[in-house]
Write a protein that holds these residues in place. Sequence first.
Motif, mmCIF file in Angstrom:
data_model
loop_
_atom_site.group_PDB
_atom_site.id
_atom_site.type_symbol
_atom_site.label_atom_id
_atom_site.label_comp_id
_atom_site.label_asym_id
_atom_site.label_seq_id
_atom_site.Cartn_x
_atom_site.Cartn_y
_atom_site.Cartn_z
ATOM 1 N N ILE A 179 38.319 32.847 41.135
ATOM 2 C CA ILE A 179 38.887 33.578 39.992
ATOM 3 C C ILE A 179 40.094 32.823 39.439
ATOM 4 N N THR A 226 47.419 31.297 40.696
ATOM 5 C CA THR A 226 46.951 31.333 39.313
ATOM 6 C C THR A 226 47.958 30.654 38.395
ATOM 7 N N GLY A 283 46.926 27.386 36.839
ATOM 8 C CA GLY A 283 46.741 27.611 35.411
ATOM 9 C C GLY A 283 47.628 26.697 34.601
ATOM 10 N N ILE A 328 40.366 31.560 35.636
ATOM 11 C CA ILE A 328 41.471 31.945 34.753
ATOM 12 C C ILE A 328 42.161 30.694 34.219
ATOM 13 N N LEU A 372 42.349 29.543 30.325
ATOM 14 C CA LEU A 372 43.607 29.338 29.598
ATOM 15 C C LEU A 372 43.594 28.014 28.854
#
Lengths: 383, 257
Positions: A358, A274, A278, A362, A366
């Motif tokens: 997921i 992530t 991200g 995410i 963001l």
Amino acid sequence: MIRVALQMLVGDRLKYLGLIVGIAFASLLISQQASILVGLAHQTGSFVRDTSHADLWVMDSEVRFSQDSLSLSDNTLLRVRGIEGVQWAVPLYQGFLKAKLPDGTRMTAIVIGLDDATLIGGPPEMVQGSLADLRQDKAVIVDYNALESKFMMKRSGGRPIRVGDNLSINDQDARLVGTYRASQSFFWEPVIYTTYSRALQYAPRERKLMTYVMVKLKPDADVAKVAASIEAATGLKARTNDEFIALTRDYILKETGILINFGLAVGLGFIVGTLIAGQMLYNFTLDNLRHYGALKAMGAGNGTLVIMNLIQALTVGVLGYGIGLGLGSLLGQLVASAGLAFRMPWQVPVLCGVAILIICLIASALSITRVLKLEPAIVFKGG
Amino acid sequence: MSPATALKSPANAASGDTASNGIAIDCKGVTKHYGSGSSRVTALRGIDLDVRFGELMMLVGPSGCGKTTLISVIAGILDRDEGQCKVFGVDFNTMSAGQKTSFRGANVGFVFQAFNLLPTLTAEENAAIPLMILGESRGSAIKRSRDMLARVGLGDRGRSLPSQLSGGQQQRVAIARALVHNPRLIVCDEPTSALDHETGHKVMELMREIAVGPDRTLVIVTHDARIFEFADRIAKLDDGMVQSISNGKNVTSNAAK
Ligand SMILES: Nc1ncnc2c1ncn2[C@@H]1O[C@H](COP(=O)(O)OP(=O)(O)OP(=O)(O)O)[C@@H](O)[C@H]1O
Ligand SMILES: [Mg+2]
């Protein structure tokens, strides 16, 4: 505009590859660690699965897992045989005993003693010799796959023991008459099979020595009912093969911290994935903010921009997932062929896929906030 | 994209009123502040300006006088604070963000100082973007974009990436992009300041030649005096207000004296 989104993504080679590598890494870590966990969990049941010749295992009520080796009194066997619905019942000895190879190499081994008359409860497959050879004087058989490792005579130059060699178990003579092949087990100790009566000779003198009674039911008997009557009559525990496998697995996973450890590793893969994805997607979006501003000014709505961003995130997600999973199962084949725990049932790719999805959502969420908050007026700002 | 087309018709109807006197953009007393408290900056302090159909209007003035702010308000990418501003009879302040976005997509073409082409898209893909935003299929959008590139003299460079084009060529791609969907308003902020004099001159010649038309309005922000000659009228801004409005060629000849 979907194609435009993809062109924006693919055109920035370095960030594109970085994103894919980052997600592939997360996917690799998650699928790999989850598969090892599943593999280890599976291996805790190897012994029971290999020894599921009967329908029920009768054991001390305190037994927590299949190598717990709590003993039963000798009359248990007769009492179990007398219960309605039982076709036959045989004893099984299991104990941790000291063994010594011909050259003096010492080890602790799991010794399993099979009912002398029937030899029920033996390993699934013989490699050298036959199970009946156990009826010879002092005869034992060992795991073929452990010859090169656990049964290596390290003190005398390193040759594995072979059929005909004399070993000793608890300082008493034993002779290797054959080898067998069994499923890879979670438990480290090498396993030596012999007969029940000989196992009792090897074992230190104790009042009680029987470890399990293996019970076969009559064809029309109800497992749950018979198990209940055995428990009522003896005060012991009766479990089916599957129940015993589950009991062992749950205990081992909990007591050894394996579940927590591998759970943490999977969680770490998720968090690292992530963060990497991200932050990379965020950077990618920031780099393109000017262009998003221009698109916004030219009439692209927030919906269009969100879809573009999602397409970008999902594209690297799918590619990274595929590469990571592919690498993961390839690596898994390697470690599995080396005898290590690795199992990838369909749940693992699905779980990993959901995790990656997921992660992508995410990461996308963001970065998209920056695009949504973007004032189109910035297009006229600065060179 | 239906709100865009829906918006285009009432705007057209409304412009019927203004078309009689030829007014496309009608601003009265427009003000705009940035920030708040001690850091509050007043960028526009009561702008009165109208721009007619068929006209190329230049906004000129010293740095910081509010040119970019004004053109942003006119193009509907920045909300004014007070005053009135109607573009084709429509007031942006009465529209939702989505409606404004759709209105811009259908009615406004943009040319930026830094070209703002997507670096990983070819020239023809870049110029096709406004059509794709309006929901036109990729194939037909690219086809129309190719025709437009031919009109700006880049018929053979459609497959080139921006990085393979010179600054002047990139700005011509940007002009093709601003024109491809046949918008009624074209706004340009410093379209020539990233180009050398000769290239800038050619770009402006091209603009006059293909962008100006009876149903269209061009508003160009510049402080490049060498392109003043291309203006029909020039609005001189200072400190957030319109100081004077004059005929383009007059200004040029005055400057020459
Ligand atoms: N986003 C902003 N936040 C705060 N102040 C701003 C902002 N944008 C512009 N300003 C201020 O508003 C005033 C007008 O700015 P604007 O960019 O419209 O000037 P300009 O005429 O375009 O100048 P230039 O010729 O340098 O581009 C300036 O004082 C500027 O500092
Ligand atoms: Mg400016």
